[in-house]
Design an enzyme around this catalytic site. Structure first.
Site, short mmCIF file in Angstrom:
data_model
loop_
_atom_site.label_atom_id
_atom_site.label_comp_id
_atom_site.label_asym_id
_atom_site.label_seq_id
_atom_site.Cartn_x
_atom_site.Cartn_y
_atom_site.Cartn_z
CG PHE A 1 76.35 21.80 74.33
CD1 PHE A 1 75.05 21.41 73.91
CD2 PHE A 1 76.61 22.03 74.97
CE1 PHE A 1 75.03 20.12 74.17
CE2 PHE A 1 76.36 20.91 76.05
CZ PHE A 1 75.39 20.09 75.08
CG ASP B 1 77.53 27.10 80.33
OD1 ASP B 1 77.98 27.46 80.87
OD2 ASP B 1 76.40 26.74 79.06
CE LYS C 1 80.73 19.69 79.91
NZ LYS C 1 80.27 20.34 79.24
#
Ligand code: PLP
Length: 400
Positions: free
Chosen positions: A142, A227, A256
């Site tokens: 993802f 990531d 985030k």
């Protein structure tokens, strides 16, 4: 006049695009690990906006930094310099050792930026023939929702009917070193991977995998892009999850929690010269590196360190998992995780995690299912024992 939760829902049902199926709860206030709905009922937040709220809801020091900066200067565009972005660069250098930094806004933008930079490096430095570069990614990845990224998603919901897609990507199974080694050819310029696959259900690769990946990428002259948008900034009990593996990426992606939960900001951190392929005009973003985001991100990083949240994630994560493992139920297949990135995988006969999340909500705990059978538990990193005990009681009650 304030509208009731059902009035608000009626508006959403009529006008909102249906790309989410939220749990039926309407939140209006948050503080630390707690949130309150419009009826005044309190819940423990065990999702933390997919780890964008590592510092908890409405952290007072981040709020103060935001309001102070918002009254002075919010946006300049990169056409002019601002007096906040260099200070963020310096803080990120101090914390991570990064040698060059590219600020963006969303996580997906950081991923896209890293892919562009990796390709450009492949042509201009590695010497790959024009338009021949390939980048390797993992199954069940993802990395966000943009067109470029969903092209190499193996999740049909994310991928299907959005084609045609950009070429130049290959997929290998996550955690499979031999498959990666076999997929590399002379035109391979990068390997994009999550240290722990979050959305896939908190999947941790075999011990030693990343050490070998690091060595292979160095040997084959391939940019290793980690990531850490979800795993980074304390979530796993270290500042970066790659520290658990004893490795350093070439490019690390943050997003985030760099926002402190207040205002989107992401970044590509380089441990080497790869980012130097970017020249004026070759990449950009109107909001990337704006002074408001920079001031907020600095405060978000500061409280993470000053308030011991990274160490707390390690300590409380171990406690949380040890308590979860005492829950004996035929419906639970596995409890796994690292730090406060935790998943409970249910047996197929449990009938999916969504309904358990609904029942947890009724008990005052908000959690989210992922990939049908997995329930993810990722509270803000300032969670304490008593709150973990509250969560474990609710969970034990659910599975008894
Ligand atoms: C959330 C996430 C992204 C995308 O971030 P957005 O801000 O939603 O675009 C990318 N990679 C990982 C690992 C994520 O968890």
């Amino acid at each position: 006049m304030t509208l009731s939760a059902s009035d608000l829902y009626a508006i959403e049902a009529r006008l909102g695009a249906r790309n989410y199926k939220p749990l039926d709860v309407t939140l209006t206030r948050g503080e630390g690990v707690w949130v309150w709905d419009t009826e005044g009922k309190r819940y423990l937040d065990c999702l933390s906006a997919y780890s964008a709220l590592n510092q908890g809801h409405c952290h007072p020091k981040i709020l103060a930094a935001m309001t102070e900066q918002a009254q002075r200067l919010t946006l300049t565009s990169r056409a002019f310099r601002n007096d906040q972005l260099p200070l963020l660069y310096q803080d990120l250098e101090k914390l991570t050792g990064a040698k060059m930094i590219l600020p963006m806004n969303s996580g997906a933008e950081a991923v896209e930026s890293a892919l562009k930079v990796t390709r450009k490096w492949g042509y201009e430095v590695k010497g790959v023939a024009p338009d021949q570069a390939n980048i390797i990614t993992c199954s069940n990845n993802f990395h966000g929702r943009t067109l470029g990224i969903v092209g190499f998603s193996t999740d049909p919901l994310a991928h299907n009917n959005y084609g045609p897609f950009a070429g130049g990507f290959k997929t290998v199974p996550f955690g499979d070193f031999d498959a990666l080694a076999a997929a590399i050819d002379n035109n391979t310029v990068g390997f994009l991977v999550e240290p722990i696959q979050g959305e896939a259900g908190v999947l941790i690769p075999p011990a030693g995998y990343f050490k070998r990946v690091r060595e292979l990428c160095t040997e084959k002259n391939i940019v290793l892009v980690l990531d850490e948008i979800q795993t980074g900034l304390g979530r796993t009990g270290k500042l970066l999850a790659q520290e658990h593996e004893g490795i350093k990426s070439d490019l690390t992606l943050l997003g985030k929690a760099l926002s402190g939960g207040f205002y989107p900001i992401s970044a590509v951190l380089a441990n080497n010269d790869v980012l130097k392929v970017l020249q004026p005009g070759t990449h950009g973003s109107t909001f990337g590196g704006n002074p408001l985001a920079s001031a907020i991100a600095r405060a978000a990083l500061r409280v993470l360190v000053e308030e011991g949240m990274i160490e707390n994630a390690r300590v409380q994560g171990e406690y949380f998992m040890s308590q979860l493992r005492t829950i004996k139920s035929d419906l639970i297949r596995e409890v796994r995780g690292r730090g406060l990135m935790i998943a409970i995988e249910l047996q197929p006969q449990a009938g999916g995690a969504y309904k358990y999340c609904e029942r947890l909500r009724d008990k005052g705990l908000l959690a989210k299912d992922t990939h049908v059978n997995t329930m993810r538990l990722a509270p803000p990193l300032l969670i304490q024992r008593a709150e973990i005990d509250f969560a474990c009681e609710a969970l034990a009650d659910l599975f008894k």
